[in-house]
Design an enzyme around this catalytic site. Structure first.
Site, PDB file in Angstrom:
ATOM      1  N   HIS A 203      38.536  17.553 -55.947  1.00 56.54           N
ATOM      2  CA  HIS A 203      38.169  16.697 -57.087  1.00 56.54           C
ATOM      3  C   HIS A 203      36.924  17.169 -57.842  1.00 56.54           C
ATOM      4  O   HIS A 203      36.567  16.602 -58.860  1.00 56.54           O
ATOM      5  CB  HIS A 203      37.937  15.256 -56.620  1.00 56.54           C
ATOM      6  CG  HIS A 203      36.663  15.077 -55.855  1.00 56.54           C
ATOM      7  ND1 HIS A 203      36.564  15.338 -54.508  1.00 56.54           N
ATOM      8  CD2 HIS A 203      35.433  14.704 -56.247  1.00 56.54           C
ATOM      9  CE1 HIS A 203      35.321  15.119 -54.119  1.00 56.54           C
ATOM     10  NE2 HIS A 203      34.607  14.730 -55.137  1.00 56.54           N
TER      11      HIS A 203
HETATM   12  C1  UD1 Z   1      32.344  11.228 -58.789  1.00 56.62           C
HETATM   13  C2  UD1 Z   1      31.015  11.918 -58.520  1.00 56.62           C
HETATM   14  C3  UD1 Z   1      31.195  12.991 -57.465  1.00 56.62           C
HETATM   15  C4  UD1 Z   1      31.858  12.439 -56.221  1.00 56.62           C
HETATM   16  C5  UD1 Z   1      33.141  11.713 -56.596  1.00 56.62           C
HETATM   17  C6  UD1 Z   1      33.691  11.038 -55.381  1.00 56.62           C
HETATM   18  C7  UD1 Z   1      29.464  12.102 -60.412  1.00 56.62           C
HETATM   19  C8  UD1 Z   1      28.906  13.006 -61.448  1.00 56.62           C
HETATM   20  N1  UD1 Z   1      30.526  12.576 -59.720  1.00 56.62           N
HETATM   21  O1  UD1 Z   1      33.216  12.193 -59.345  1.00 56.62           O
HETATM   22  O2  UD1 Z   1      29.939  13.518 -57.105  1.00 56.62           O
HETATM   23  O3  UD1 Z   1      32.146  13.480 -55.341  1.00 56.62           O
HETATM   24  O4  UD1 Z   1      32.860  10.720 -57.586  1.00 56.62           O
HETATM   25  O5  UD1 Z   1      35.025  10.732 -55.471  1.00 56.62           O
HETATM   26  O6  UD1 Z   1      28.983  11.014 -60.210  1.00 56.62           O
HETATM   27  N2  UD1 Z   1      39.073   7.858 -62.375  1.00 56.62           N
HETATM   28  C9  UD1 Z   1      40.079   6.934 -62.293  1.00 56.62           C
HETATM   29  N3  UD1 Z   1      39.902   5.857 -61.484  1.00 56.62           N
HETATM   30  C10 UD1 Z   1      38.772   5.629 -60.774  1.00 56.62           C
HETATM   31  C11 UD1 Z   1      37.745   6.576 -60.873  1.00 56.62           C
HETATM   32  C12 UD1 Z   1      37.910   7.680 -61.678  1.00 56.62           C
HETATM   33  O7  UD1 Z   1      41.127   7.082 -62.924  1.00 56.62           O
HETATM   34  O8  UD1 Z   1      38.679   4.619 -60.047  1.00 56.62           O
HETATM   35  C13 UD1 Z   1      39.271   9.057 -63.211  1.00 56.62           C
HETATM   36  C14 UD1 Z   1      38.869   8.848 -64.667  1.00 56.62           C
HETATM   37  O9  UD1 Z   1      39.769   9.555 -65.460  1.00 56.62           O
HETATM   38  C15 UD1 Z   1      37.505   9.507 -64.732  1.00 56.62           C
HETATM   39  C16 UD1 Z   1      37.627  10.637 -63.718  1.00 56.62           C
HETATM   40  O10 UD1 Z   1      38.469  10.125 -62.698  1.00 56.62           O
HETATM   41  O11 UD1 Z   1      37.195   9.981 -66.020  1.00 56.62           O
HETATM   42  C17 UD1 Z   1      36.310  11.078 -63.137  1.00 56.62           C
HETATM   43  O12 UD1 Z   1      35.593   9.976 -62.576  1.00 56.62           O
HETATM   44  P1  UD1 Z   1      34.002  10.008 -62.412  1.00 56.62           P
HETATM   45  O13 UD1 Z   1      33.547   8.797 -61.718  1.00 56.62           O
HETATM   46  O14 UD1 Z   1      33.374  10.318 -63.730  1.00 56.62           O
HETATM   47  O15 UD1 Z   1      33.741  11.274 -61.526  1.00 56.62           O
HETATM   48  P2  UD1 Z   1      34.462  11.746 -60.197  1.00 56.62           P
HETATM   49  O16 UD1 Z   1      35.207  13.001 -60.526  1.00 56.62           O
HETATM   50  O17 UD1 Z   1      35.190  10.632 -59.571  1.00 56.62           O
HETATM   51  N1  UDP Z   2      38.126   9.650 -48.580  1.00 52.61           N
HETATM   52  C1  UDP Z   2      39.022   8.606 -48.385  1.00 52.61           C
HETATM   53  N2  UDP Z   2      40.268   8.732 -48.930  1.00 52.61           N
HETATM   54  C2  UDP Z   2      40.670   9.824 -49.634  1.00 52.61           C
HETATM   55  C3  UDP Z   2      39.733  10.886 -49.810  1.00 52.61           C
HETATM   56  C4  UDP Z   2      38.463  10.762 -49.282  1.00 52.61           C
HETATM   57  O1  UDP Z   2      38.695   7.616 -47.743  1.00 52.61           O
HETATM   58  O2  UDP Z   2      41.815   9.855 -50.111  1.00 52.61           O
HETATM   59  C5  UDP Z   2      36.781   9.522 -48.006  1.00 52.61           C
HETATM   60  C6  UDP Z   2      36.386  10.628 -47.058  1.00 52.61           C
HETATM   61  O3  UDP Z   2      36.847  10.358 -45.757  1.00 52.61           O
HETATM   62  C7  UDP Z   2      34.866  10.632 -47.161  1.00 52.61           C
HETATM   63  C8  UDP Z   2      34.632  10.240 -48.595  1.00 52.61           C
HETATM   64  O4  UDP Z   2      35.828   9.626 -49.042  1.00 52.61           O
HETATM   65  O5  UDP Z   2      34.301   9.648 -46.323  1.00 52.61           O
HETATM   66  C9  UDP Z   2      34.329  11.441 -49.409  1.00 52.61           C
HETATM   67  O6  UDP Z   2      34.343  11.112 -50.742  1.00 52.61           O
HETATM   68  P1  UDP Z   2      34.728  12.124 -51.884  1.00 52.61           P
HETATM   69  O7  UDP Z   2      35.470  13.285 -51.345  1.00 52.61           O
HETATM   70  O8  UDP Z   2      35.381  11.321 -52.944  1.00 52.61           O
HETATM   71  O9  UDP Z   2      33.288  12.546 -52.458  1.00 52.61           O
HETATM   72  P2  UDP Z   2      32.157  13.549 -51.982  1.00 52.61           P
HETATM   73  O10 UDP Z   2      31.872  13.329 -50.552  1.00 52.61           O
HETATM   74  O11 UDP Z   2      32.625  14.935 -52.301  1.00 52.61           O
HETATM   75  O12 UDP Z   2      31.022  13.177 -52.877  1.00 52.61           O
END
Ligand code: UD1
Ligand code: UDP
Length: 358
Positions: A203
Site C-alpha cells: 500500500h
Molecule cells: C496511510 C498512511 C500510511 C500508513 C497507511 C496504513 C499517511 C501519509 N499515510 O496511507 O503511512 O501506512 O495509512 O494503512 O498518513 N481509502 C479508502 N478507504 C479508507 C481509507 C483510504 O478508500 O478507509 C483510499 C482513498 O482512496 C485514499 C487512499 O486510500 O485516497 C489513501 O488513503 P490515505 O489515508 O491518504 O493514505 P494511506 O495510503 O491509507
Molecule cells: N492489518 C490488518 N489487516 C490487513 C492488513 C494489515 O489488520 O488487511 C494490520 C497489520 O496486522 C498491522 C497493521 O495493520 O498490525 C499494519 O498497518 P498497515 O500495513 O496499514 O500500515 P503500516 O504499518 O505500514 O503503517
C-alpha cells in the site's frame, strides 16, 4: 491528568489499543479520530475486535492530498484541544494524523508524547519519514520501541524526554494472538493450509502511485502459487486506474482488507509474508515468519539484521527469487522490539512525571 489520544489510520488504532487500556487505569483519556481511514475494514473493525473505546470526537476529515488532509486535521484537532484543555496529547506512529496531532498541540503549548518515536528509513521521499522527523521534533516525550530509535534521535540532537519502552505492537500481538487463534476462521474460509500459502500486502505510496513499480510487484504476485492478498483500498484504486486489476483478480486470491484477528492468523501460518507495510514486517518477525519486503530501505532494520527479513524493492525477479529461496537463519531471534509490556512502561513514566513532562 487529562490525556488526548489522536488516531486516524489503521496502524494508529492497533497501537492505541494496548496503551489506552493502561492509560485508563490511571488517567482520563479523550480519544480523537481524525477520520483518515473510514471503510469498515480499515476502521471500525479494529475498534470492535480490540475493544478500543469509541472516539469522543470524530473529525470526519477523510481522504485528500497531504496538504488538504493534514491542514483540515490540524484545524479540527485545534478546536478539540481548545475545548478539552488536556495536559498531554499522545500521537502514534507516522501517519498524517500523527503529524497533525503533534502540530496542533505543540503550537498551543500542550505537551506532546510520541509513541513509536525515533524510527528512520532515511528516505525523505516517503511521506511517513517526513511525518516521523517532524513529529519527533515537536515532542516532549519520545517513547522509543528500539535502541536504534534512541540512537537516531540522539544523532538529531534529541535526548530530553527520550525513553526506551519497547514496542506497543508487541503488546498488541501478545494480547491477541491466542484470542485470534480461537476466534478466527479465516484459514477455513479461504481453504488455506498452514505454511502452504504466501501472504501479501502492498500500500506504500512509492509502490502504488508508480505504475511501473506496481506492475512489477503484481506480476510477481501473479507468478507466486497460492498467494493471498488482502488489498488496501488505495492499491485497489491504483490497480484499477492502471488497468492491472482484472489480471490480478484472475491470478491471485485477492480479498478485502481483513480485521486484526484474521490478519494475525494469516501472518502466523503463512509460508512467507510479502509486504511493504512497517507493521507487517515487525509482526512477521515477532511471529517468526520469513518476510520479503517490497522496499529498498526499512526503518525496522533489526528484522533484516537478524535474518528474518530481506529487502527486494519492486524488482520482479528479486521478489520471485526470494519467494523461492529466502530462508532466515532461525537461530537468530531476540526480543528486539520488547517484551510486551511497553504500554505499561509508558504509563509508569507518565505517572512518575506526574503530568509534568521534562
Ligand atoms: C496511510 C498512511 C500510511 C500508513 C497507511 C496504513 C499517511 C501519509 N499515510 O496511507 O503511512 O501506512 O495509512 O494503512 O498518513 N481509502 C479508502 N478507504 C479508507 C481509507 C483510504 O478508500 O478507509 C483510499 C482513498 O482512496 C485514499 C487512499 O486510500 O485516497 C489513501 O488513503 P490515505 O489515508 O491518504 O493514505 P494511506 O495510503 O491509507
Ligand atoms: N492489518 C490488518 N489487516 C490487513 C492488513 C494489515 O489488520 O488487511 C494490520 C497489520 O496486522 C498491522 C497493521 O495493520 O498490525 C499494519 O498497518 P498497515 O500495513 O496499514 O500500515 P503500516 O504499518 O505500514 O503503517
Amino acid at each position: 491528568m487529562k490525556v488526548v489520544s489522536i488516531v486516524g489510520a489503521r496502524p494508529n488504532f492497533i497501537k492505541l489499543a494496548p496503551l489506552s487500556k493502561e492509560i485508563r487505569k490511571e488517567f482520563d483519556e479523550v480519544v480523537v479520530h481524525t477520520g483518515q481511514h473510514y471503510d469498515y475494514e480499515m476502521d471500525r473493525v479494529f475498534f470492535e475486535q480490540l475493544e478500543i473505546p469509541d472516539p469522543d470526537y470524530h473529525l470526519g476529515v477523510g481522504s485528500g492530498t497531504h496538504g488538504y488532509q493534514t491542514g483540515e486535521m490540524v484545524k479540527k484537532i485545534e478546536e478539540v484541544l481548545f475545548k478539552e484543555e488536556p495536559d498531554l496529547v499522545i500521537v502514534f506512529g507516522d501517519t498524517n494524523s500523527t503529524l497533525a496531532g503533534a502540530l496542533a498541540a505543540v503550537k498551543l503549548h500542550i505537551k506532546v508524547a510520541h509513541v513509536e518515536a525515533g524510527l528512520r528509513s532515511f528516505d525523505r521521499k516517503m511521506p511517513e519519514e517526513i511525518n516521523r522527523v517532524l513529529t519527533d521534533h515537536c515532542s516532549d516525550l519520545l517513547f522509543c520501541p528500539t535502541e536504534r530509535a534512541v540512537e537516531n534521535l540522539k544523532r538529531e540532537g534529541i535526548v530530553r524526554g527520550v525513553h526506551l519502552t519497547g514496542d506497543v505492537m508487541v503488546d498488541a500481538v501478545k494480547q491477541n494472538i491466542k484470542i485470534a487463534e480461537e476466534k478466527s476462521r479465516i484459514l477455513d474460509q479461504l481453504g488455506l493450509e498452514p505454511e502452504e500459502y504466501f501472504l501479501a500486502t502492498v500500500h506504500r505510496a512509492e509502490n502504488t502511485d508508480n505504475a511501473e513499480r506496481l506492475k512489477h510487484i503484481v506480476e510477481a504476485f501473479c507468478e507466486t502459487e497460492n498467494l493471498v492478498f488482502p488489498c488496501h483500498p488505495r492499491t485497489e484504486n491504483r490497480l484499477k486506474n492502471f488497468g492491472l486489476w482484472e489480471t490480478v483478480v484472475k491470478n491471485v486470491n485477492v480479498i478485502r482488507p481483513v480485521g486484526y484477528l484474521d490478519m494475525l492468523v494469516l501472518e502466523k501460518n503463512a509460508r512467507k509474508v510479502i509486504t511493504d507495510s512497517g507493521g507487517v514486517q515487525k509482526e512477521a518477525y515477532i511471529l517468526r515468519v520469513p518476510c520479503i519486503t517490497l522496499r529498498e530501505t526499512t526503518e525496522w532494520v533489526e528484522t533484516v539484521e537478524d535474518g528474518w527479513n530481506v529487502l527486494v524493492g519492486a524488482d520482479k525477479s528479486r521478489i520471485l527469487n526470494a519467494v523461492e529461496n529466502f530462508e532466515p537463519e532461525r537461530r537468530h531471534y531476540s526480543q528486539r522490539f520488547g517484551d510486551g509490556k511497553a504500554s505499561r512502561r509508558v504509563v509508569e513514566i507518565l505517572k512518575e512525571l506526574n503530568g509534568k513532562p521534562e
